[in-house]
Design a protein around this motif. Structure first.
Motif, PDB file in Angstrom:
ATOM      1  N   SER A   1     -44.774  76.365  -2.148  1.00 21.70           N
ATOM      2  CA  SER A   1     -46.036  75.776  -0.761  1.00 21.70           C
ATOM      3  C   SER A   1     -47.135  75.937  -1.338  1.00 21.70           C
ATOM      4  N   SER A   2     -48.511  75.160  -1.305  1.00 22.66           N
ATOM      5  CA  SER A   2     -49.538  75.521  -1.466  1.00 22.66           C
ATOM      6  C   SER A   2     -50.601  75.161  -0.640  1.00 22.66           C
ATOM      7  N   SER A   3     -52.203  74.895  -1.065  1.00 25.95           N
ATOM      8  CA  SER A   3     -52.740  74.710   0.073  1.00 25.95           C
ATOM      9  C   SER A   3     -53.326  73.402  -0.497  1.00 25.95           C
ATOM     10  N   LEU A   4     -54.365  72.651  -0.175  1.00 32.06           N
ATOM     11  CA  LEU A   4     -55.094  71.470  -1.089  1.00 32.06           C
ATOM     12  C   LEU A   4     -56.464  71.340  -0.481  1.00 32.06           C
ATOM     13  N   ARG A   5     -57.055  72.104  -0.982  1.00 41.26           N
ATOM     14  CA  ARG A   5     -58.625  71.864  -0.863  1.00 41.26           C
ATOM     15  C   ARG A   5     -58.964  70.297  -0.156  1.00 41.26           C
ATOM     16  N   ARG A   6     -59.680  70.443   0.550  1.00 37.44           N
ATOM     17  CA  ARG A   6     -60.560  68.904   0.525  1.00 37.44           C
ATOM     18  C   ARG A   6     -61.389  68.800   0.265  1.00 37.44           C
ATOM     19  N   GLY A   7     -61.659  68.061  -1.137  1.00 35.56           N
ATOM     20  CA  GLY A   7     -62.772  67.189  -1.421  1.00 35.56           C
ATOM     21  C   GLY A   7     -62.868  67.763  -2.919  1.00 35.56           C
ATOM     22  N   ASP A   8     -61.985  68.157  -3.489  1.00 39.99           N
ATOM     23  CA  ASP A   8     -61.331  69.093  -4.403  1.00 39.99           C
ATOM     24  C   ASP A   8     -59.983  68.360  -5.539  1.00 39.99           C
ATOM     25  N   ASP A   9     -59.874  68.419  -4.355  1.00 41.33           N
ATOM     26  CA  ASP A   9     -58.011  67.955  -4.935  1.00 41.33           C
ATOM     27  C   ASP A   9     -57.790  66.582  -4.456  1.00 41.33           C
TER      28      ASP A   9
END
Length: 83
Positions: free
Chosen positions: A47-55
């Motif tokens: 599991s991980s976090s996707l950053r809006r605008g970066d990924d």
């Protein structure tokens, strides 16, 4: 799925795909999403976090209905990587 202008925020349970320059990296399901990040449970168990605008990622299928009530037929781009 929430839509504010051109900003699309996926909902819990939506299927997402993560991309890099070479193409598709992995797929998984949204666990939580807000205006800054999307937490994803990946098919490989991670599991991980996707950053809006970066990924760079797209919603492959949605639990929510579109404006006309139909589910999207193709992935909806959510965020593009900044180079």
């Amino acid at each position: 799925m929430w839509v504010s202008g051109t900003e699309v925020i996926p909902s819990k349970g939506d299927r997402v795909m993560q991309f890099r320059t070479g193409g598709l990296i992995r797929e998984g399901y949204v666990w939580y999403a807000d205006r800054l990040q999307v937490l994803v449970k990946w098919d490989d168990g991670a599991s991980s976090s996707l950053r809006r605008g970066d990924d760079s990622f797209a919603v492959a299928s949605s639990n929510g209905a579109s404006a006309d009530g139909a589910a999207p037929k193709e992935p909806v781009p959510v965020s593009r990587a900044t180079l």
